[in-house]
Design a protein around this motif. Structure first.
Motif, PDB file in Angstrom:
ATOM      1  N   UNK A 271       5.876  -6.193  26.892  1.00 11.35           N
ATOM      2  CA  UNK A 271       7.006  -6.328  25.746  1.00 11.35           C
ATOM      3  C   UNK A 271       7.415  -5.034  25.504  1.00 11.35           C
ATOM      4  N   UNK A 272       7.003  -3.854  26.096  1.00  9.56           N
ATOM      5  CA  UNK A 272       7.577  -2.357  25.626  1.00  9.56           C
ATOM      6  C   UNK A 272       7.930  -1.537  26.988  1.00  9.56           C
ATOM      7  N   UNK A 273       7.668  -2.045  28.000  1.00  9.79           N
ATOM      8  CA  UNK A 273       8.041  -1.081  29.270  1.00  9.79           C
ATOM      9  C   UNK A 273       9.015  -2.293  30.102  1.00  9.79           C
ATOM     10  N   UNK A 274       9.673  -1.338  31.199  1.00  8.36           N
ATOM     11  CA  UNK A 274      10.281  -2.213  32.236  1.00  8.36           C
ATOM     12  C   UNK A 274       9.541  -2.051  33.448  1.00  8.36           C
ATOM     13  N   UNK A 275       8.275  -1.926  33.426  1.00  6.90           N
ATOM     14  CA  UNK A 275       7.581  -1.566  34.800  1.00  6.90           C
ATOM     15  C   UNK A 275       7.607  -3.083  35.557  1.00  6.90           C
ATOM     16  N   UNK A 276       7.659  -2.866  36.739  1.00  8.25           N
ATOM     17  CA  UNK A 276       7.412  -4.188  37.643  1.00  8.25           C
ATOM     18  C   UNK A 276       6.255  -4.702  37.249  1.00  8.25           C
ATOM     19  N   UNK A 277       6.146  -6.042  37.539  1.00  2.00           N
ATOM     20  CA  UNK A 277       5.126  -7.035  37.263  1.00  2.00           C
ATOM     21  C   UNK A 277       3.984  -6.589  38.058  1.00  2.00           C
ATOM     22  N   UNK A 278       4.031  -6.146  39.412  1.00  2.00           N
ATOM     23  CA  UNK A 278       3.065  -5.782  40.215  1.00  2.00           C
ATOM     24  C   UNK A 278       2.593  -4.522  39.758  1.00  2.00           C
ATOM     25  N   UNK A 279       3.343  -3.652  39.374  1.00  2.00           N
ATOM     26  CA  UNK A 279       2.684  -2.493  38.906  1.00  2.00           C
ATOM     27  C   UNK A 279       1.762  -2.512  37.575  1.00  2.00           C
ATOM     28  N   UNK A 280       2.266  -3.473  36.605  1.00  5.33           N
ATOM     29  CA  UNK A 280       1.494  -3.675  35.295  1.00  5.33           C
ATOM     30  C   UNK A 280       0.127  -4.516  35.903  1.00  5.33           C
ATOM     31  N   UNK A 281       0.175  -5.142  36.931  1.00  6.49           N
ATOM     32  CA  UNK A 281      -1.018  -5.727  37.454  1.00  6.49           C
ATOM     33  C   UNK A 281      -2.334  -4.887  37.623  1.00  6.49           C
ATOM     34  N   UNK A 282      -1.627  -3.710  38.427  1.00 12.97           N
ATOM     35  CA  UNK A 282      -2.585  -2.838  38.635  1.00 12.97           C
ATOM     36  C   UNK A 282      -3.095  -1.651  37.578  1.00 12.97           C
ATOM     37  N   UNK A 283      -2.108  -1.500  36.622  1.00 12.66           N
ATOM     38  CA  UNK A 283      -2.350  -0.627  35.399  1.00 12.66           C
ATOM     39  C   UNK A 283      -3.316  -1.467  34.555  1.00 12.66           C
ATOM     40  N   UNK A 284      -3.462  -2.733  34.645  1.00 11.19           N
ATOM     41  CA  UNK A 284      -4.671  -3.352  33.934  1.00 11.19           C
ATOM     42  C   UNK A 284      -5.526  -3.622  34.261  1.00 11.19           C
ATOM     43  N   UNK A 285      -5.910  -3.228  35.522  1.00  5.84           N
ATOM     44  CA  UNK A 285      -7.014  -3.500  36.247  1.00  5.84           C
ATOM     45  C   UNK A 285      -7.171  -4.823  37.305  1.00  5.84           C
ATOM     46  N   UNK A 286      -6.030  -5.280  37.533  1.00  7.49           N
ATOM     47  CA  UNK A 286      -6.169  -6.445  38.549  1.00  7.49           C
ATOM     48  C   UNK A 286      -5.807  -5.810  39.930  1.00  7.49           C
ATOM     49  N   UNK A 287      -6.680  -6.158  40.902  1.00  7.37           N
ATOM     50  CA  UNK A 287      -6.383  -5.638  42.218  1.00  7.37           C
ATOM     51  C   UNK A 287      -5.471  -6.418  42.939  1.00  7.37           C
ATOM     52  N   UNK A 288      -5.218  -7.594  42.654  1.00  3.88           N
ATOM     53  CA  UNK A 288      -4.332  -8.482  43.411  1.00  3.88           C
ATOM     54  C   UNK A 288      -3.152  -9.082  42.140  1.00  3.88           C
ATOM     55  N   UNK A 289      -1.858  -8.671  42.556  1.00  9.80           N
ATOM     56  CA  UNK A 289      -0.640  -9.478  41.760  1.00  9.80           C
ATOM     57  C   UNK A 289      -0.739 -10.683  41.517  1.00  9.80           C
ATOM     58  N   UNK A 290      -1.295 -11.379  42.540  1.00 12.25           N
ATOM     59  CA  UNK A 290      -1.505 -13.094  42.506  1.00 12.25           C
ATOM     60  C   UNK A 290      -2.503 -13.435  41.675  1.00 12.25           C
ATOM     61  N   UNK A 291      -3.629 -12.752  41.760  1.00 13.74           N
ATOM     62  CA  UNK A 291      -4.634 -13.014  40.646  1.00 13.74           C
ATOM     63  C   UNK A 291      -4.379 -12.604  39.140  1.00 13.74           C
ATOM     64  N   UNK A 292      -3.422 -11.842  39.095  1.00 14.64           N
ATOM     65  CA  UNK A 292      -2.971 -11.451  37.711  1.00 14.64           C
ATOM     66  C   UNK A 292      -1.993 -12.494  37.286  1.00 14.64           C
ATOM     67  N   UNK A 293      -1.233 -13.068  37.923  1.00 17.49           N
ATOM     68  CA  UNK A 293      -0.170 -13.980  37.483  1.00 17.49           C
ATOM     69  C   UNK A 293      -0.948 -15.452  37.363  1.00 17.49           C
ATOM     70  N   UNK A 294      -1.750 -15.656  38.412  1.00 17.14           N
ATOM     71  CA  UNK A 294      -2.638 -16.758  38.007  1.00 17.14           C
ATOM     72  C   UNK A 294      -3.502 -16.695  36.470  1.00 17.14           C
ATOM     73  N   UNK A 295      -4.047 -15.507  36.308  1.00 13.49           N
ATOM     74  CA  UNK A 295      -4.855 -15.484  35.122  1.00 13.49           C
ATOM     75  C   UNK A 295      -3.970 -15.562  34.011  1.00 13.49           C
ATOM     76  N   UNK A 296      -2.865 -14.643  33.685  1.00 19.25           N
ATOM     77  CA  UNK A 296      -1.951 -14.565  32.867  1.00 19.25           C
ATOM     78  C   UNK A 296      -1.349 -15.861  32.472  1.00 19.25           C
ATOM     79  N   UNK A 297      -1.001 -16.688  33.375  1.00 14.04           N
ATOM     80  CA  UNK A 297      -0.411 -18.037  33.042  1.00 14.04           C
ATOM     81  C   UNK A 297      -1.592 -18.828  32.458  1.00 14.04           C
TER      82      UNK A 297
END
Length: 315
Positions: A271-297
């Motif tokens: 909501x408040x940054x323009x960070x790439x999605x893959x970067x946000x995945x790592x920032x919040x503790x997901x080791x895999x961007x794919x796992x982050x996208x799956x969990x987020x959805x």
């Protein structure tokens, strides 16, 4: 011509009332003819709509003419539904009339007993109340609308537009529905369900709970690769005891609570940054961007990209 009758009760939400009137009333067939005849009825000559009083043109007798009945929500869904309204809706359903509710109008439909054994939805703020009052209904809080054939329910406010356009498409096909959507200046289909609009706070924990310190610690360390054993050590408990205490106090497991904390933080960053999605995945503790996208959805009901498109605050 298909007749739509909108039923207004005291306390009717004006947005919910206007939605079917406008969507169906402005829908035209390819040759320019109106696709629907729209009526508004009420059990009494006047209806208290909060900031104004509505004078209905028809009484409950209009329901017998309907091919579709629409039940707008009321400001107080706890108010009892008049017996004559319940009887009229049951007769209409028995005659094969399609009945749809918008927002808290699901409580009116639920009061008839017609939704028992069916899946339904309402505004996400009221789904828990609907499920508690009518346990025989399978309440789905994450969708914009539910179509059971002759019984349909929608989430709050704008989801009523989605439901009406869905019924137009059922009645006359995608081309007529797409034209109706353009007139309403909305997409024919929206990405995701109402889960994307729900504020996914963590389950409340009583003040002074034995878990309060470890919950704060998990929140502060959610970006790290935390294990159940590490959380148990921090809590001073065995993993078995920790799991039991979490179930008792939060209704979930430590690792599920951690994942929810990460997703909530990801929503904030989207909501408040323009960070790439893959970067946000790592920032919040997901080791895999794919796992982050799956969990987020799975939690939010839409992708990180579409969530950002809907909720990003340009700075």
């Amino acid at each position: 011509m298909h007749t739509v009758v909108v039923l207004a009760l005291d306390g009717v939400i004006s947005f919910d009332l206007a939605t079917p009137v406008e969507v169906f009333g402005r829908t035209c067939l390819p040759d320019g003819r109106p696709a629907y005849r729209v009526l508004v009825c009420a059990p009494a000559p006047t209806v208290d709509a909060g900031v104004f009083t509505l004078c209905a043109s028809r009484g409950l007798d209009a329901l017998a003419e309907a091919d579709t009945i629409v039940l707008p929500g009321c400001a107080d869904p706890g108010l009892p539904v008049p017996a004559e309204v319940i009887d009229a809706l049951r007769r209409a359903a028995a005659a094969g009339t399609r009945i749809a509710s918008i927002c808290s109008g699901a409580f009116i439909l639920a009061a008839t007993g017609l939704l028992n054994g069916h899946r339904a939805t309402t505004h996400w703020l009221a789904t828990a109340e609907l499920a508690a009052r009518y346990p025989e209904i399978e309440v789905d809080p994450g969708v914009l609308y539910v179509d059971n054939g002759s019984l349909l329910t929608s989430a709050g406010a704008a989801a009523g537009i989605d439901l009406c356009l869905h019924m137009v498409r059922r009645d006359y096909g995608s081309a007529v529905a797409a034209d109706a959507a353009r007139k309403s200046v909305v997409p024919l289909e929206r990405e995701g369900g109402q889960a994307q609009f729900i504020v996914h706070d963590q389950p409340p924990t009583p003040r002074g709970s034995v878990l309060e310190p470890v919950l704060r610690w998990i929140q502060d360390n959610s970006a790290r690769d935390l294990s159940l054993d590490e959380i148990a050590v921090q809590a001073g408990m065995s993993t078995r005891t920790l799991n039991r205490r979490f179930r008792e106090h939060t209704g979930t497991t430590p690792l599920q609570w951690l994942l929810r904390a990460r997703i909530r933080q990801a929503q904030h960053l989207l909501e408040v940054t323009s960070h790439p999605v893959d970067r946000i995945a790592g920032q919040v503790g997901f080791g895999s961007p794919t796992a982050f996208r799956d969990r987020f959805k799975r939690v939010v009901g839409t992708s990180p990209h579409n969530y950002r498109a809907a909720f990003h605050a340009d700075r």
